[in-house]
Enzyme design. Structure first.
Site, PDB file in Angstrom:
ATOM      1  N   HIS A 153      32.019  35.535  45.572  1.00 35.27           N
ATOM      2  CA  HIS A 153      32.710  36.827  45.480  1.00 35.27           C
ATOM      3  C   HIS A 153      31.685  37.940  45.320  1.00 35.27           C
ATOM      4  CE1 HIS A 153      36.170  34.214  44.574  1.00 35.27           C
ATOM      5  NE2 HIS A 153      36.893  35.241  45.015  1.00 35.27           N
ATOM      6  N   ASP A 204      30.330  30.137  43.767  1.00 37.06           N
ATOM      7  CA  ASP A 204      31.240  31.283  43.915  1.00 37.06           C
ATOM      8  C   ASP A 204      30.558  32.380  44.736  1.00 37.06           C
ATOM      9  OD1 ASP A 204      33.003  33.358  43.565  1.00 37.06           O
ATOM     10  OD2 ASP A 204      33.263  33.015  41.411  1.00 37.06           O
TER      11      ASP A 204
END
Lengths: 139, 468
Positions: free
Chosen positions: A16, A14
């Site tokens: 983000h 991930d």
């Protein structure tokens, strides 16, 4: 009391990054010392950093829906590597699909997380809860 | 040069004679007699004389199964990590895992462990520099064992945990009366399993525990070499075939006896393909598992307890009561052989079910999950689907010329997919010499591997119960 120290990061594949920066900022404003590992952090990188910095807690974020897969086994690894008492928090968009948050919370608690936060959690509140949890653990 | 290999099993002592000529090992003859429990050397000598009356053998190998394998209790911290590593090390050392314990031991666990009468306790836990508290707790609790049993029945302890506690714990345990053997940590780093050290210690304990008395020491003195645990010999042979004869390809070996069903796999896929996420410790290329509850004779009744569902699936309803009677017979007379067509059918059903479950427990699994990119699979263990050869050994499988074990594609909950071989040819160790060749493989791996392959017979599809 010594300041509360946490290892912070976004787990798995991930990337983000924005939320991660915001978390660091707000935790710091609440006098929490943050060791921020950024994005795409593996389970062992969290544990390595926690051992080296003697952190009180590991705070894991996940926003891309694979949190359950990425977090599986983290508690077991912590135990084998000597962090049996570390506090584990997790928060974000933890699962994909429409699931009641209570269900998600239960899943992650079974995996050994002490607390599970939904996407709308107020980080100032989380900071206070964290301080209380750490104080309880240090007693 | 003539070689003899003799295996002293719990029921039978078996021997085979081979001729070694440079690169070629040739199988000559085989002999069997009941094991002479009171003095093992009597049976050993009888086999030796039968096979080689003129004493031409220049080298003699011998193996012993030590009551069906050294009983080991494995203790770790996290089930998927150090406990898994301990189990794997115990099995690859030729042991039989009789109990497993994770996290903190309790008095209850201790009582349960004692009931299983382990020869060895393999104590693991923590990576190097990692967990100490669980390991200390467990070691401290083990110190109560000496007051609970006779000293001569006290299990030997092999310590293979966090190196930081090695000295402290080994000292404490030997003070309490244990014979303790420190080994390197089985899991020095979280993803790095290193079982060799513990394996070596277990083998040493095997030699000392079983060699004394009952004539094995006399045999050792006479032939000048140490016995090897039979399962370790089989593992060596599997390793030799894998290393020396790469053309043979990845394969599995089933060794089914009266007491256990042992499954070996050489190869199989360990790396993840696209959409597959690997979980758990990386499994060894040569993997061995032992199912102590699945067997054709001594363990027939425990097999019925464990896998009764499968058995009733493959059997007609009206056969069930006579099947129970058959199992009763096996229990009271372990060397019993089926006499009529119905009993022969029962024997096959039992074999099919044991093999099916032993293979399911050996192979890896896929669990279906959904990710942001769509469907994916979480793989635990080895992917054996591409394995194209299965070899059968042991009394039953060696003897059956028309029996092919069939792997059921899936009988687990629908989300779990078993990664067992899909298309394979089945080969039979028709002379039942693989375990004997295993000992030879310790000195002549290439020759023994080739000889093993040459002595396998292809079995065409045969009379296996249809619904399996």
């Amino acid at each position: 009391m010594q300041p509360v120290k946490i290892v912070l990061g976004v787990i798995g594949a991930d990337c983000h990054a924005v939320g991660n920066q915001i978390l660091e900022k707000i935790f710091s404003q609440n006098d929490i010392e943050v060791v921020n590992l950024g994005v795409m952090v593996s389970q062992d990188e969290f544990i390595d950093a926690a051992i080296e910095t003697k952190a009180d807690a590991i705070c894991v974020s996940s926003l891309y829906g694979q949190g359950e897969l990425d977090c599986e086994g983290l508690r077991g690894r912590c135990i084998e590597r000597g962090l049996e008492d570390i506090i584990l928090y997790v928060g974000g968009n933890l699962v994909i699909g429409k699931k009641a948050f209570s269900e998600t919370e239960e899943t992650f608690k079974k995996m050994g997380f002490d607390r599970v936060f939904s996407p709308d959690a107020d980080i100032n509140n989380v900071s206070q809860i964290l301080k209380d949890d750490v104080a309880g653990r240090r007693k | 040069m003539i070689l003899l290999s003799i295996d002293i099993g719990s029921t039978y002592t078996k021997g085979a004679m081979f001729r070694l000529n440079g690169e070629k090992l040739e199988y000559l003859d085989r002999a069997v007699c009941p094991t002479t429990i009171a003095d093992l050397k009597i049976g050993f000598d009888w086999i030796k004389k039968k096979l080689d009356p003129k004493k031409t053998a220049e080298q003699i190998f011998f193996t012993s199964s030590a009551k069906g394998g050294l009983a080991i209790s494995a203790i770790g911290v996290v089930p998927d990590l150090t406990l898994m590593a301990a189990k794997s090390a115990a099995l690859s050392a030729g042991g039989k895992v009789v109990s497993v314990h994770a996290y903190k031991l309790t008095g209850e666990h201790l009582a349960e462990l004692l009931k299983k009468k382990p020869d060895i306790i393999l104590l693991a836990g923590g990576t190097d520099g990692g967990n100490e508290s669980y390991l200390l707790h467990n070691a401290e609790l083990l110190c109560h064992l000496p007051s609970m049993v006779n000293c001569d029945k006290l299990p030997t302890i092999v310590f293979a945990g966090n190196v930081a506690l090695k000295d402290v714990i080994c000292h404490r345990l030997s003070e309490a009366g244990f014979d303790v053997h420190p080994a390197p940590n089985l899991l020095p780093k979280i993803d790095q399993m290193e079982p060799e050290g513990a394996r070596e210690k277990i083998r040493n304990v095997f030699l000392r525990t079983i060699v004394f008395g009952k004539g094995l020491d006399a045999i050792q003195n006479e032939i000048g070499s140490e016995p090897m645990p039979t399962p370790l010999a089989v593992l060596l042979l599997v390793e030799a075939i894998h290393n020396e004869l790469p053309d043979f390809g990845d394969f599995m070996l089933l060794d089914m006896g009266g007491a256990t069903t042992d499954v070996y796999s050489a190869g199989g896929k360990l790396d993840a393909e696209a959409r597959v996420i690997m979980r758990g410790l990386a499994e060894p290329i040569i993997k061995r598992t032992v199912e102590g509850d699945l067997g054709m004779r001594v363990s027939a009744s425990t097999a019925v307890d464990s896998i009764g569902d499968t058995l009733s699936e493959i059997m007609d309803e009206n056969q069930r009561s006579s099947f129970s009677a058959f199992i009763g017979k096996l229990e009271s007379v372990p060397e019993y052989l089926p006499i009529d067509p119905e009993e022969i059918h029962f024997d096959r059903c039992l074999a099919s079910a044991c093999i099916h479950h032993a293979m399911q427990r050996h192979a890896g699994t896929w669990r279906r999950v959904f990710t942001a990119e769509g469907e994916a699979f979480v793989q635990q263990g080895k992917d054996l689907r591409q394995i194209s050869k299965i070899v059968g050994s042991g009394g039953f499988l060696s003897a059956m010329s028309d029996f092919v074990p069939i792997v059921i594609e899936n009988n687990r909950p629908s989300e779990i997919i078993s990664l067992n071989p899909r298309n394979y040819t089945y080969l039979r160790d028709y002379n039942y010499i693989l375990p004997l060749l295993g000992a030879v493989a310790s000195s002549y791996p290439k020759q023994a591997a080739r000889c093993a392959i040459e002595n396998l017979l292809l079995v065409e599809q045969g009379g296996t119960p249809n619904s399996l």
